[in-house]
Design a protein around this motif. Sequence first.
Motif, short mmCIF file in Angstrom:
data_model
loop_
_atom_site.label_atom_id
_atom_site.label_comp_id
_atom_site.label_asym_id
_atom_site.label_seq_id
_atom_site.Cartn_x
_atom_site.Cartn_y
_atom_site.Cartn_z
N TYR A 153 0.82 -1.21 0.00
CA TYR A 153 0.00 0.00 0.00
C TYR A 153 0.85 1.27 0.00
CZ TYR A 153 -3.89 -3.13 0.93
OH TYR A 153 -4.83 -4.13 0.85
N ALA A 184 0.93 4.04 -2.99
CA ALA A 184 0.71 5.47 -2.74
C ALA A 184 1.84 6.31 -3.31
CB ALA A 184 0.56 5.71 -1.24
N CYS A 222 1.41 6.55 -7.02
CA CYS A 222 0.34 7.51 -7.36
C CYS A 222 0.83 8.94 -7.24
CB CYS A 222 -0.86 7.31 -6.44
SG CYS A 222 -1.90 5.94 -6.91
N CYS A 265 0.01 1.89 -10.51
CA CYS A 265 0.18 2.01 -9.06
C CYS A 265 -0.25 0.74 -8.33
CB CYS A 265 -0.59 3.21 -8.54
SG CYS A 265 -2.36 3.09 -8.78
#
Length: 125
Positions: A81, A85, A88, A97
Motif C-alpha cells: 500500500y 501510494a 500515485c 500504481c
Amino acid sequence: MGKDMPPPYGAPPAAPPSYAQAVGGVPPTAPYIPHYSLMKGPEILTTIVPVVGPNSTHMVCPHCHAEIDTLTKPKPGNRAYVASAILCIIGCFLGCCLIPCCMDSCMDVNHTCPHCDSYLGTYKR
C-alpha cells in the motif's frame, strides 16, 4: 525358654497413625469436590504462537493438535500500500500504481490449519 520368661524382642509396636490422623485432616467423602472448583475466578489461557514464514510450515496445530502443513494465503501488506501510494504521487495513475499489490515481495502471508481452518499466524514483510 520357659513359659514364665517374656520374649527377648518385647511386645510388637503399635501401628503407625494413618495419613489423615498424622496430618490432622479428615479423609475425603464421596464424591470428592476440590475447593478450587467451587471458586469462580479468572481463567488464564495460554497460546503458543507458531513461527511462520513466507512458505507453508510443518507443525502441530495448537487448536486441533493435528500434525499439518499450513495453508498459506498471500494478501497485500503495508509495504504494497505504501509503494502504491508513492507511485500515485509520482504520477502512475492508470493501474501502474497497483503493481506492488501483485508482487510477492510486498505480500503478507496468512497461515491457517487445513484440518480445523483456524488462524495460525501471519508472516509480515
